[in-house]
Design a protein around this motif. Structure first.
Motif, short mmCIF file in Angstrom:
data_model
loop_
_atom_site.label_atom_id
_atom_site.label_comp_id
_atom_site.label_asym_id
_atom_site.label_seq_id
_atom_site.Cartn_x
_atom_site.Cartn_y
_atom_site.Cartn_z
N GLN A 458 47.14 33.74 43.87
CA GLN A 458 46.74 34.95 44.26
C GLN A 458 45.41 35.31 43.33
O GLN A 458 44.54 36.14 43.65
CB GLN A 458 48.06 35.95 44.21
CG GLN A 458 48.83 35.94 45.17
CD GLN A 458 48.27 35.94 46.55
OE1 GLN A 458 47.57 36.86 46.66
NE2 GLN A 458 48.73 35.14 47.57
N MET A 459 45.81 35.14 41.97
CA MET A 459 44.66 35.48 41.01
C MET A 459 43.46 34.55 41.38
O MET A 459 42.30 35.33 41.47
CB MET A 459 45.09 34.84 39.62
CG MET A 459 46.21 35.79 39.07
SD MET A 459 45.68 37.66 38.96
CE MET A 459 46.36 38.31 40.50
N ALA A 460 43.56 33.41 41.70
CA ALA A 460 42.42 32.62 41.94
C ALA A 460 41.61 33.14 43.27
O ALA A 460 40.23 32.92 43.32
CB ALA A 460 42.59 31.05 42.48
N LEU A 464 40.25 35.79 39.21
CA LEU A 464 40.68 36.24 37.93
C LEU A 464 41.61 35.18 37.63
O LEU A 464 42.27 34.46 38.30
CB LEU A 464 41.38 37.77 38.20
CG LEU A 464 40.49 38.87 38.69
CD1 LEU A 464 41.42 40.00 38.79
CD2 LEU A 464 39.42 39.26 37.40
N GLN A 465 41.98 35.43 36.03
CA GLN A 465 42.93 34.54 35.41
C GLN A 465 43.56 35.42 34.57
O GLN A 465 43.37 35.62 33.46
CB GLN A 465 42.52 33.37 34.78
CG GLN A 465 41.72 32.31 35.96
CD GLN A 465 41.24 31.14 35.04
OE1 GLN A 465 41.25 30.97 33.70
NE2 GLN A 465 40.87 30.16 35.69
N LEU A 466 44.83 36.16 35.19
CA LEU A 466 45.65 37.20 34.29
C LEU A 466 46.84 36.78 33.99
O LEU A 466 47.54 36.14 34.89
CB LEU A 466 45.29 38.42 35.06
CG LEU A 466 44.03 38.83 35.08
CD1 LEU A 466 44.03 40.28 36.16
CD2 LEU A 466 43.07 39.11 33.75
N GLN A 476 42.23 46.44 31.77
CA GLN A 476 40.75 46.60 31.88
C GLN A 476 40.14 45.79 30.79
O GLN A 476 38.98 45.24 30.61
CB GLN A 476 40.56 48.27 31.43
CG GLN A 476 40.99 48.98 32.60
CD GLN A 476 40.69 50.51 32.14
OE1 GLN A 476 39.59 50.87 32.29
NE2 GLN A 476 41.90 50.98 31.76
N LEU A 477 40.86 45.63 29.54
CA LEU A 477 40.53 44.93 28.46
C LEU A 477 40.46 43.36 28.42
O LEU A 477 40.13 42.78 27.63
CB LEU A 477 40.77 45.49 27.08
CG LEU A 477 40.81 46.90 26.77
CD1 LEU A 477 41.28 47.40 25.45
CD2 LEU A 477 39.31 47.27 26.56
N HIS A 478 41.36 43.16 29.42
CA HIS A 478 41.37 41.40 29.46
C HIS A 478 39.97 40.74 29.69
O HIS A 478 39.02 41.27 30.36
CB HIS A 478 42.27 41.07 30.48
CG HIS A 478 42.61 39.71 30.46
ND1 HIS A 478 41.98 38.75 31.13
CD2 HIS A 478 43.73 38.97 30.12
CE1 HIS A 478 42.49 37.58 30.83
NE2 HIS A 478 43.60 37.63 30.19
N PRO A 479 39.73 39.56 29.13
CA PRO A 479 38.63 38.91 29.14
C PRO A 479 37.95 38.78 30.49
O PRO A 479 36.67 39.02 30.89
CB PRO A 479 38.46 37.74 28.43
CG PRO A 479 39.68 38.17 27.14
CD PRO A 479 40.37 39.03 28.05
N ALA A 480 38.72 38.38 31.57
CA ALA A 480 38.51 37.94 32.78
C ALA A 480 37.92 39.30 33.50
O ALA A 480 37.22 39.35 34.39
CB ALA A 480 39.92 37.42 33.55
N CYS A 722 35.47 31.07 42.77
CA CYS A 722 35.67 31.59 43.92
C CYS A 722 37.20 31.51 44.73
O CYS A 722 37.80 30.78 44.30
CB CYS A 722 34.41 31.27 45.12
SG CYS A 722 34.56 31.74 46.90
N ASN A 723 37.40 32.63 45.36
CA ASN A 723 38.83 32.67 45.98
C ASN A 723 39.01 31.88 47.03
O ASN A 723 39.86 31.81 47.66
CB ASN A 723 39.18 34.28 46.11
CG ASN A 723 38.30 34.76 47.24
OD1 ASN A 723 37.09 34.74 47.22
ND2 ASN A 723 38.97 35.46 48.20
#
Length: 782
Positions: A458-460, A464-466, A476-480, A722-723
Motif C-alpha cells: 500500500q505504501m509503494a 511512500l515508505q513509512l 508530516q516530519l517523516h523524510p518520505a 511509482c505506485n
C-alpha cells in the motif's frame, strides 16, 4: 514578365494570412512573458521552440513566394516546390537560429558580460516587481499588464545591458535593490503560494487519513491473531479428520483386496494340502518313498506357479498351516493310547527317541490346514509385502485402530506441516500436533508477515515508505513525506516544514527565510569574482541564461514585429494584385514588341513596392506616441543613447521603433490566442520537439573539460518510485533514456510517468545535487 497562375497566388495569400496568426501570437507571448520578469526554464523552452517553429514556417512561405513562375506551372510542380523548400528552409531556420545565437552571442561572451547581464536582468525584474524606482521614468506599476509597460520591460534588460557603467553606478545600491525585489516578488505571490500550501495541506491530510486507516487495519489484524490461530487450528482438525477417513477407506480397500485373493487362492491352497495328504496315504510304505516324493514334488511345482500369480512372489506352504499348541496331558494320553494299541511298541520307540536326543514323541505344536476364506484373508493381510504396499500407498502401517493413534503418528505430523505450509503457514520441522504454543507462534509470525507485506504494498502504491502508527506531526516530519512536500513546493521548501502551519507561521517559517536565502544567493552571485561566470564556473550557466533573457527578446521582438507589419501591409497589395492582374501572354514576339513599355512601367511599380517598407521603418517613431520616449532626457532615451554610443545605431533605432509599434500589435496577438489557444495547445508538441533540439553545448575542448569538471562537483543521482507496476518513466527535456539512479546536472526536468490503467503524469521537478528520490503516485483511470 510572367506571373504565377492565379490559383497559386491565391494559395500563397491564404498561407500568408494564416501565418499571420501564429506569428502575432508568438509576438504577444514573448512580450507578456519577458515583460513580467525572467521566465522559468520550462516557459522559456516553450516560447523558444514555438517561436523557432513559426519562424521556419514564415521563411518557407517567403522563399516560396519569391520563386519564379517556372516552379509553379503545374499543380504537381508547385506542390513539389513548396515541399522541397519546406524540407530545406524549416530545419535550417529552426536549428540555425539557436546555433547562431549560441555560437555568436552566448558562448563567446566574457565572464564580465555574463555578470553584467545578470545585473541587468535583476534590475528589469526588480522594476517589474516595483522594487526599484528610476528617477524621471514614467513607469506605472499599477498598469503592469498594459501593452506599453510590458513592451518597455521586455526591452529594458537589453537597454540597460548597453550601459556598461551601470554596474559601477549601482554598486552601493545592489543589496537594497535585490532585497526589495525579492521581498516584493515574494509578498506579491504570497496569497497564491499560501493557497497552494493550503491545497497541499488538504492533499496531505487526505494521505494521512488513508495512512491512519491503513495503520488501524494493521493493528486490528494483529489484534485478531488469536481468532486467526483458531481458524488455522480448525484447519488442522479438519486435515486430521479427513486423513483419518481416507486412511480407514484405504484400509477397507486393502482388506477387500485380501478378501479377493483369499477367495481366489484359498481353495487352491487347500487343494494342494489335500493332494499332498493323499500322496502320503497312497505311498505310505517305505519302499514307495521315491514315488511319494515325486508326487509331492509335482504338487509343489504346481503350487509355486499358482501362488506366485497372487503378486507377492513365492510363499512357503507352511505359511498357510494353522498352528495349535499341544498340552502335556494330551501328549501323555496319546502316548498311553499308542502304547496300548501297539502292545508297548510305541512306548518303547518314545523311550529310544528321548534317549537319542529326540522329543520322545511329545509335540509342543501341531499344524493343520483349512478351507476357511477368512483365514486366508487374514494371512494375505499379514504378508510383509502386502503390508509394505499399503504403507507405500498411504504412508501408514495397517492396523491403526483409533483416531488418537492416527493423530499422533509421525506421518500425520509431516502431512500437517506440508499442507499448512502450502497454505502459507510454515511450521518448524520438528513441530508436533501436541505443541499448541508453537503453533500459535507460527500463526502470529504468519499474520504479521502478511500484514507487513500488505502495508509495504500500500505504501509503494502511494510512493511512500513509512512505519506504522505515526502521529500526524510525526507523519508530516517523516523524510518520505518531507520529500513529497519538497517536490510540490520547489524552491519554497524549508526543512521540517509543517503542512498545517497557519498563515502567520507560513510567512514566518517559509516566506521570510526564502526571502533571506534568495537575497543572499543574488547578492553572492553579483558580488563574486567574474571568473565564477566563466565556463566551468558555478555561475556560468546562470550568466548565459541571463544573457539570453536580455539580448534575445529585443532581437526576436523586433524581427517578429517587423515581419508582422510587413505581412499586414503586403496582404492588401497581394489581394489587389490577385483580382487586378491579367494572365500574361507568353508569345515571344509579343513580349519583344512590348519590351520597352514594360520596362518603363516597371519603374513606378518598383518604387511602389519599396515605398511601404520605407514608410513602415520611418513613420512609427514619428506618429505613434510613447510615454517612455516623449522626453528627450528620459532614462529610456539615455539607455538608447548608450546603445548608439556602443556603435550600433541600427539596434538603437530598432529598439526605439519597437517601443512605439509593439504596444499597438500586442493586443492583436493576445486576441488571436484567446480565440484559438494555439500557443497553449502547442505545449505537448514543444516538449517533443525539444528532444530534436541541439542538446550538446557548442564549446571548444577546453570549455568541455572545464564544464565536465564542474559537473562532477555538482551532480544529482535521481531515483523515481511509482505506485504502478511496469511504469514507463521519461525525462522529456533531455535526450538520454531514464534509468534508476541516473546521474543528472542539478536543475529543472520535465518528468513523464505513464502506465496501463493510470492517468499519465507530467510535471516539471527541480532536482538538487546529491542523492535524490522522487515518489510519484499515478491516479487510476476512471
Amino acid at each position: 514578365m510572367t506571373i504565377k497562375p492565379r490559383y497559386w497566388r491565391l494559395i500563397l495569400v491564404i498561407l500568408s494570412a494564416a501565418y499571420l496568426v501564429p506569428e502575432a501570437i508568438f509576438n504577444a507571448q514573448l512580450v507578456s512573458l519577458i515583460g513580467l520578469g525572467t521566465p522559468k526554464p520550462e516557459q522559456l523552452e516553450h516560447l523558444e521552440i514555438y517561436g523557432r517553429t513559426v519562424s521556419g514556417i514564415g521563411v518557407t512561405l517567403l522563399l516560396a513566394d519569391l520563386l519564379p513562375t517556372l516552379f509553379y506551372r503545374t499543380v504537381l510542380r508547385g506542390i513539389l516546390t513548396i515541399s522541397v523548400v519546406a524540407l530545406l528552409a524549416w530545419p535550417t531556420v529552426f536549428f540555425g537560429q539557436k546555433y547562431l545565437v549560441e555560437k555568436l552571442l552566448v558562448q563567446p561572451s566574457t565572464p564580465e558580460q555574463r555578470q553584467f547581464a545578470t545585473l541587468s536582468a535583476a534590475l528589469r525584474d526588480a522594476l517589474a516587481a516595483n522594487a526599484v524606482e528610476i528617477s524621471g521614468l514614467s513607469y506605472d506599476p499599477s498598469e503592469l499588464q498594459s501593452s506599453e509597460n510590458l513592451t518597455f520591460l521586455a526591452l529594458f534588460g537589453g537597454m540597460t545591458y548597453a550601459d556598461h557603467n551601470l554596474a559601477d553606478n549601482l554598486e552601493q545600491y545592489k543589496e537594497k535593490i535585490i532585497g526589495n525585489f525579492v521581498q516584493k516578488r515574494a509578498y506579491a505571490q504570497f496569497e497564491q503560494n499560501y493557497q497552494d500550501f493550503g491545497q497541499l495541506y488538504k492533499e496531505l491530510s487526505g494521505y494521512y487519513q488513508q495512512y491512519a486507516d491503513g495503520s488501524n487495519r494493521y493493528n486490528q489484524t494483529l489484534a485478531d491473531i488469536p481468532q486467526r490461530e483458531q481458524q488455522y487450528w480448525q484447519q488442522v482438525e479438519q486435515e486430521v479428520n479427513s486423513g483419518w477417513a481416507q486412511y480407514q477407506q484405504a484400509q477397507k480397500a486393502q482388506i477387500a483386496k485380501a478378501e479377493a485373493r483369499a477367495q481366489k487362492y484359498g481353495p487352491k491352497i487347500h487343494d494342494y494340502f489335500e493332494a499332498v495328504g493323499k500322496c502320503r496315504e497312497r505311498y505310505d510304505k517305505y519302499s514307495e518313498r521315491e514315488r511319494r516324493d515325486q508326487c509331492i514334488t509335482r504338487l509343489d511345482a504346481r503350487y509355486k506357479t499358482e501362488v506366485s500369480k497372487a503378486g507377492f512372489g513365492y510363499i512357503e506352504p507352511d505359511y498357510w498351516l494353522i498352528e495349535e499348541d499341544v498340552s502335556t496331558s494330551e501328549n501323555i494320553l496319546t502316548s498311553i493310547i499308542g502304547g496300548v494299541l501297539t502292545g508297548g511298541i510305541y512306548t518303547g520307540m518314545q523311550a529310544i527317541s528321548a534317549a537319542t536326543g529326540g522329543d520322545g514323541g511329545f509335540k509342543d505344536k501341531r499344524y493343520k490346514y483349512t478351507d476357511d476364506p477368512e483365514f486366508y484373508r487374514n494371512r494375505f493381510l499379514a504378508l510383509p509385502k502386502f503390508q509394505q504396499l499399503f504403507t507405500e500407498q498411504t504412508g501408514y502401517p495397517m492396523g491403526i485402530g483409533e483416531l488418537n493413534q492416527f493423530r499422533l503418528h509421525d506421518h500425520t505430523q509431516e502431512l500437517l506441516r506440508q499442507k499448512l505450509g502450502a497454505k502459507g503457514l510454515p511450521l518448524a520441522n520438528d513441530w508436533q500436533i501436541g505443541d499448541r504454543p508453537g503453533f500459535y507462534r507460527a500463526v502470529a509470525a504468519k499474520v504479521k508477515q502478511d500484514a507487513d507485506k500488505q502495508w509495504r504494498s500500500q505504501m509503494a502504491k502511494r510512493g511512500l515508505q513509512l512505519p506504522i502508527n505515526l502521529s500526524w506531526p510525526d507523519f508530516q516530519l517523516h523524510p518520505a513525506v518531507q520529500a513529497k512536500i519538497a517536490d510540490r513546493m520547489g524552491d519554497l521548501y524549508v526543512d521540517n516544514i509543517r503542512a498545517d502551519w497557519s498563515q502567520a507561521n507560513f510567512k514566518r517559517y517559509v516566506v521570510e527565510p526564502n526571502i533571506q536565502k534568495r537575497t543572499e544567493q543574488y547578492i553572492a552571485m553579483l558580488k563574486d569574482a567574474e571568473q565564477e561566470f566563466a565556463d566551468g564556473g558555478k555561475y556560468a550557466e546562470h550568466g548565459k541564461q541571463a544573457l539570453r533573457s536580455v539580448i534575445i527578446p529585443p532581437i526576436s521582438m523586433s524581427l517578429s514585429l517587423f515581419l508582422l507589419c510587413m505581412t499586414i501591409i503586403k496582404l492588401p497589395l497581394k489581394i489587389a494584385q490577385l483580382f487586378s492582374a491579367k494572365t500574361p501572354r507568353t508569345n515571344a514576339d509579343t513580349e519583344d514588341s512590348n519590351q520597352t513599355p514594360r520596362r518603363i512601367a516597371n519603374v513606378p511599380t518598383t518604387v511602389w513596392k519599396v515605398l511601404p517598407l520605407l514608410l513602415l521603418i520611418a513613420l512609427p517613431p514619428l506618429l505613434v506616441s510613447n510615454r517612455y520616449t516623449e522626453q528627450s532626457d528620459s532614462p529610456v532615451n539615455y539607455f538608447l543613447g548608450k546603445v548608439e554610443q556602443s556603435g550600433n545605431i541600427v539596434m538603437s533605432y530598432a529598439l526605439r521603433w519597437t517601443l512605439h509599434v509593439q504596444p499597438l500589435l500586442h493586443p492583436l496577438g493576445l486576441a488571436f490566442e484567446q480565440h484559438t489557444h494555439i500557443y497553449k495547445n502547442f505545449a505537448p508538441v514543444a516538449h517533443v520537439m525539444a528532444k530534436w533540439d541541439i542538446t550538446r553545448q557548442l564549446l571548444d575542448d577546453s570549455d568541455v573539460r572545464q564544464a565536465a569538471e564542474q559537473l562532477v562537483k555538482q551532480q544529482a543521482n535521481l531515483t523515481i518510485n511509482c505506485n504502478a507496476d511496469d511504469a514507463t518513466i521519461r525525462i522529456m527535456n533531455i535526450g538520454p533514456r531514464f534509468s534508476q539512479g541516473m546521474r543528472l546536472t542539478p536543475g529543472n526536468y520535465d518528468i513523464q510517468v505513464s502506465a496501463a490503467g493510470y492517468q499519465t503524469y507530467r510535471r516539471w521537478h527541480t532536482v538538487r545535487a546529491g542523492e535524490q528520490q522522487l515518489s510519484i503516485t499515478l491516479t487510476p483511470q476512471g
